[in-house]
Design an enzyme around this catalytic site. Structure first.
Site, PDB file in Angstrom:
ATOM      1  N   HIS A 266      -5.595  -1.046   5.694  1.00 55.39           N
ATOM      2  CA  HIS A 266      -5.391  -0.296   6.947  1.00 55.39           C
ATOM      3  C   HIS A 266      -6.502  -0.442   7.986  1.00 55.39           C
ATOM      4  CE1 HIS A 266      -7.794   2.434   4.559  1.00 55.39           C
ATOM      5  NE2 HIS A 266      -6.771   2.919   3.885  1.00 55.39           N
TER       6      HIS A 266
ATOM      7  N   LEU B  18       2.379   6.729  -4.861  1.00 53.13           N
ATOM      8  CA  LEU B  18       3.563   7.305  -5.518  1.00 53.13           C
ATOM      9  C   LEU B  18       3.262   8.639  -6.197  1.00 53.13           C
ATOM     10  CD1 LEU B  18       5.288   4.128  -7.016  1.00 53.13           C
ATOM     11  CD2 LEU B  18       5.902   5.393  -4.941  1.00 53.13           C
ATOM     12  N   ARG B  19       1.973   9.008  -6.272  1.00 51.63           N
ATOM     13  CA  ARG B  19       1.561  10.330  -6.800  1.00 51.63           C
ATOM     14  C   ARG B  19       1.965  10.551  -8.256  1.00 51.63           C
ATOM     15  NH1 ARG B  19      -1.672  10.549  -2.617  1.00 51.63           N
ATOM     16  NH2 ARG B  19      -0.745  11.252  -0.663  1.00 51.63           N
TER      17      ARG B  19
ATOM     18  N   HIS C 291       0.828  -1.219   0.000  1.00 45.78           N
ATOM     19  CA  HIS C 291       0.000   0.000   0.000  1.00 45.78           C
ATOM     20  C   HIS C 291       0.860   1.265   0.000  1.00 45.78           C
ATOM     21  CE1 HIS C 291      -4.018   1.766   1.574  1.00 45.78           C
ATOM     22  NE2 HIS C 291      -3.342   2.682   0.913  1.00 45.78           N
TER      23      HIS C 291
ATOM     24  N   ASP D 139       0.826   2.516   3.767  1.00 51.12           N
ATOM     25  CA  ASP D 139      -0.056   3.603   3.318  1.00 51.12           C
ATOM     26  C   ASP D 139       0.753   4.895   3.167  1.00 51.12           C
ATOM     27  OD1 ASP D 139      -2.244   5.016   2.463  1.00 51.12           O
ATOM     28  OD2 ASP D 139      -3.316   4.974   4.366  1.00 51.12           O
TER      29      ASP D 139
END
Lengths: 422, 297
Positions: free
Chosen positions: A230, A60-61, A57, A303
Site C-alpha cells: 500500500h 480474513l481475521r 493483500h 488491503d
C-alpha cells in the site's frame, strides 16, 4: 459446459470480441459461437472477460476475530468482487508464524471453494518485531509470502537478517508495510491540511518514505525480492523508481481507496475513511494513479480490513484502522483510475499480482487450454454498493454510485458468483 | 437542532449577534426564563473555569444542571462513550454541554442523543465559547474588533483555543499571527495566516498578545528541551510588555503556568485581561445555552 457469448475477451492476441467455452476447469475454446444445446449460456453483452482478479493483500481475521470476517465470508466477498485468488495476511490471532499455524492456515484454506486462499506468514515471531519467525517451517507448509503487515519490521538489523535468510528460499517474497513507528505513533490521519485544521495528530508522508528508503537499500545490498505494500505517497514512488533504475528487484501495490480518495474525504471524521496509510493529499493521489498506469506500481491490492459497525461507531481517534475493499475494487480501479482500459485493468489486477505471488493457474490470458479462473466485468453498469457479502460493511464507497460491476466469477470452471444485473 | 459545535461557517453578522446577546447578559439579573429546562454538563476532561461558568450560566437562566464526571461514574466500570450519552439522554436532558479529548465527540453525541450539543472544548479541535469570550472581552476593551492585531503565542499545534480563534476572529476583522517554536506550530497552515518564531519582533505591532499554556497532557512538553528555555524565548514579562504599544493588552485562556508563558507581574498587571476573560465566561455561555434551549422549545 459453460458458454459465455459476446464478450470482450483478453486473449494472447489482445482484446477480441468472442464467445468462450469452458469445459471442466479449462477454457475449451475462444472464438465463434458453438452450438448451444444443453450448455449453460451466459449472454455477456460486450462485458469484459479476463483472468480472475488476484488480491495480494487481504485480512480474513480467521482465526481469532471471526466476528469481523472468516475465510468463508471473505471468500464470498472476494468472489463477488471478481477475485479468484487472494493472499491472506498473517496478522490473525494467533498469527501465522511457524509450521503449526502455517499448516493450519494452508489446510483450512484448501477447504474453501469460492476463492483460492494463499496464506502469508509473519516475518517476525508473534509479529513482535523482535526475532525471526520460523521461515523453514512455514516454507515447508507452502508459505511463500512473508509480511508483518500492520507493522514494519522495526529495525534495519532484523529486516536484513530476514532478507538474508529468505533470499535462499526459492520463490520467497518479503512484503513490507512501510511505517516508521516513532513518526507515526500517535497519528490518525494524513499530516496535512485536515489534520492541522482539526487538531488531530497526523501521520506524515515521511513515516512511510523513510521505511521505503531503508527497505530498498537493504534489498539492494541483500539481493532479496521486495514487495512494498500500500504505497501512498509520491515520495515513495520516486524512491521506487530510483531503486528500479539501479536494478533493485522491487514491486509495489496501491489500494483502490488511495487511488480514488483524498484527505479531504476525512474532514467529516467518518471512521469508514480511517485506514493506514491514511488518505493523502491530491498531489499524492494523482501521482499514484499515474504510477499505476506507467507501471511504477505493479498491482492494485485492496488491503481489505473488515471491522464491524459497532467497532467503527466510536470517535475517530479510537476507531480501528482499515476498510473493506474486495467488493468495490474492480469498479473503482477500472473506471476511476484506469480510464476503462481492459488490458491495463487485467494486467494490474490479475496478471501482475498472480506473477508476484507465483500463482500459475491465475492471471493467464484467455485461450484454449488456459485455466478457467475468470471474471466477467461490465465496465458500464452503474450500481450503489451496499449489502456486502463480507461480514463487515466498513466501506468508504458504501452508498456512493460506482460505474463498472462484476457480473460473474468463475473459479476452476465453477461459477462462484453470479449477479450484478441491477 | 442548534447547539454549538463549531464556529466554522459563521459569518460576521451571526458572530456579532451572539456577542450582542452576551453583552446583554453581562449585567442581567437572575432569570427564570428557562425554568424546567435541563442541561447536562458532561466533562470527559478536566476543567475549572469552563465547567463552573457553564453551570453558573445555566443557573442564571433558570435551568437545572445535571453534572456528570466520568471519574465518578460508570465510565470507570467500562461503560462506553456511546452508552453513557444514551443513558444521560434517557434520564432526560434538553441540551448537552460536552468536553472531550476527541475531536468528533460532540458530533457523535448529537447524532446519538438527538439533542443540541454545546462544545465546551474538544481535543485540540475547537473551543468556540472561549473564542466568543475573547472576542467580547476585546470588543469591550477596544470598542471594536476590526483591524485589531493579535499574536497567538505558544503551543498552537495542540490548542483548541487557537483553532477556534483561527476560525472566527479573522471573520470579525482581527488579524492573527501565530508565534512560537516550530515544534509548536501546526504542520500545515490551511488558514494562510502569518507565522513567526520570534516574539520580540512581533511585540511592537500587535494590540493583543494571546498566550497559551504548554499542553503537557497532550505530550507537548516532549517537543521542547525545557520550559525554562521556552520561558526565556517566549515568556511574557515586564520587559516584553514594555515593548508593546501603550494600549496593548495580554490575554490567556487559563489555566496559566506562572513563570513559564507568563510571569507574575504581567499576569497581575492592569494590562492583563485574564480576570475579565473569566468573568465574561458566564454571559457568553448564557447566550449560547439560551440559543440552544430556544432551539428545543
Amino acid at each position: 459446459m459453460i458458454v459465455v457469448r459476446n464478450a470482450r475477451v483478453l486473449t494472447p492476441s489482445g482484446i477480441e470480441d468472442a464467445s468462450v467455452v469452458i469445459e471442466g476447469d479449462t477454457v475449451h475454446s475462444v472464438g465463434a459461437e458453438p452450438e448451444a444445446n444443453g450448455h449453460q449460456v451466459i449472454e455477456a453483452g460486450g462485458a469484459w472477460l479476463g483472468p480472475g482478479l488476484v488480491d495480494l493483500h487481504v485480512h480474513l481475521r480467521d482465526p481469532g476475530q471471526t466476528w469481523k470476517e472468516d475465510m468463508r465470508s471473505g471468500a464470498r466477498a472476494a468472489a463477488a468482487g471478481g477475485f479468484t485468488a487472494l493472499v491472506a495476511m498473517p496478522n490473525t490471532d494467533p498469527p501465522v508464524d511457524d509450521r503449526t499455524t502455517a499448516t493450519a492456515a494452508v489446510e483450512r484454506a484448501a477447504g474453501i471453494e469460492d476463492v483460492e486462499i494463499v496464506a502469508a506468514g509473519a516475518l517476525t515471531r508473534g509479529r513482535s518485531g523482535e526475532a525471526l519467525a520460523d521461515f523453514d517451517g512455514m516454507f515447508e507448509a507452502g508459505v511463500r509470502i512473508f509480511s508483518d503487515d500492520g507493522d514494519s519490521v522495526p529495525t534495519a538489523g532484523l529486516l536484513r537478517r530476514a532478507m538474508a535468510y529468505l533470499r535462499d528460499l526459492p520463490g520467497a517474497l518479503i512484503a513490507e508495510h512501510a511505517e516508521d513507528r516513532s513518526l507515526a505513533a500517535t497519528g490518525h490521519l494524513h499530516e496535512g491540511e485536515v489534520a492541522s485544521r482539526l487538531g488531530i495528530a497526523g501521520l506524515p508522508a515521511l513515516a512511510e518514505e523513510l521505511v521505503v528508503a531503508r527497505d530498498l537499500l537493504l534489498a539492494a545490498t541483500t539481493g532479496t525480492r521486495l514487495h512494498i505494500q500500500h504505497v501512498s505517497t509520491s515520495g515513495s514512488l520516486d524512491l521506487i523508481r530510483r531503486a528500479r533504475a539501479e536494478g533493485v528487484e522491487v514491486t509495489s501495490e496501491v489500494t483502490p481507496h488511495h487511488l480514488a480518495l483524498e484527505e479531504s474525504a476525512v474532514e467529516g471524521l467518518d471512521t469508514n475513511f480511517k485506514m493506514y496509510p491514511p488518505l493523502r493529499g491530491r498531489d499524492d493521489r494523482v501521482a499514484l494513479v499515474e504510477a499505476l498506469r506507467d507501471g511504477t506500481i505493479d498491482v492494485v491490492a485492496t488491503d481489505h480490513a473488515p471491522h464491524t459497525t459497532a467497532e467503527k461507531e466510536v470517535p475517530f481517534e479510537e476507531a480501528p484502522r482499515g476498510v473493506i475493499g474486495l467488493e468495490t475494487a474492480a469498479a473503482v480501479v477500472a473506471t476511476n483510475a484506469l480510464g476503462g482500459d481492459p488490458r491495463l485493468f487485467f494486467e494490474r489486477m490479475s496478471i501482475a499480482p498472480a506473477g508476484i505471488a507465483g500463482l500459475s493457474r491465475h492471471g493467464r490470458l484467455v485461450e484454449k487450454g488456459s485455466p478457467a479462473n475468470l471474471v466477467l466485468f461490465d465496465p458500464n453498469l452503474r450500481w450503489v454498493p451496499g449489502g456486502f457479502a463480507s461480514k463487515s460493511s466498513n466501506s468508504p464507497f458504501a452508498g456512493i454510485e460506482l460505474t463498472g460491476r462484476v457480473l460473474m466469477t468463475i473459479r476452476e470452471g465453477k461459477i462462484t458468483y453470479e449477479g450484478g444485473s441491477g | 437542532m442548534s447547539g454549538l459545535i463549531t464556529l466554522h461557517g459563521w459569518g460576521r453578522e451571526r458572530l456579532t449577534e451572539i456577542l450582542d446577546k452576551a453583552e446583554g447578559y453581562v449585567a442581567s439579573a437572575q432569570s427564570t426564563a428557562f425554568s424546567g429546562a435541563t442541561v447536562t454538563c458532561a466533562f470527559f476532561e478536566a476543567s475549572t473555569r469552563t465547567r463552573l461558568s457553564f453551570e453558573r450560566a445555566a443557573h442564571r437562566l433558570g435551568a437545572y444542571v445535571m453534572g456528570f464526571s466520568p471519574e465518578l461514574s460508570s465510565v470507570t466500570k467500562g461503560e462506553s462513550f456511546k452508552d453513557t450519552i444514551l443513558t444521560l439522554t434517557a434520564i432526560g436532558t434538553d441540551v448537552f454541554i460536552l468536553r472531550h479529548t476527541l475531536a468528533d465527540a460532540a458530533d457523535l453525541a448529537a447524532g446519538w442523543s438527538g439533542r443540541p450539543v454545546i462544545n465546551a472544548g474538544l481535543g485540540s479541535r475547537e473551543h468556540p465559547t472561549q473564542t466568543l469570550i475573547d472576542a467580547l472581552t476585546l470588543r469591550q476593551e477596544f470598542g471594536r474588533l476590526d483591524g485589531l492585531r493579535m499574536a497567538i503565542v505558544g503551543d498552537i499545534r495542540n490548542s483548541r483555543v487557537a483553532r477556534g480563534h483561527l476560525i472566527a476572529l479573522p471573520t470579525l476583522g482581527v488579524e492573527l499571527t501565530l508565534v512560537g517554536p516550530t515544534p509548536f506550530m501546526p504542520q500545515d497552515n490551511p488558514w494562510g495566516v502569518r507565522t513567526s518564531t520570534n516574539l520580540d519582533d512581533e511585540l511592537g505591532d500587535v494590540d493583543v498578545v494571546y498566550l497559551l499554556r504548554i499542553q503537557a497532557e497532550r505530550g507537548s512538553s516532549a517537543d521542547i528541551p525545557s520550559s525554562a528555555g521556552y520561558a526565556r524565548r517566549y515568556g511574557m514579562n515586564e520587559e516584553r510588555l514594555s515593548m508593546m504599544k501603550p494600549t496593548g493588552v495580554v490575554m490567556h485562556p487559563g489555566p496559566i503556568n506562572r513563570g513559564v508563558e507568563i510571569d507574575d507581574a504581567t499576569a497581575d498587571s492592569e494590562r492583563s485581561l485574564l480576570v475579565r476573560q473569566v468573568a465574561n465566561g458566564v454571559p457568553v455561555r448564557m447566550a449560547v445555552i439560551a440559543e440552544a434551549l430556544e432551539g428545543v422549545r
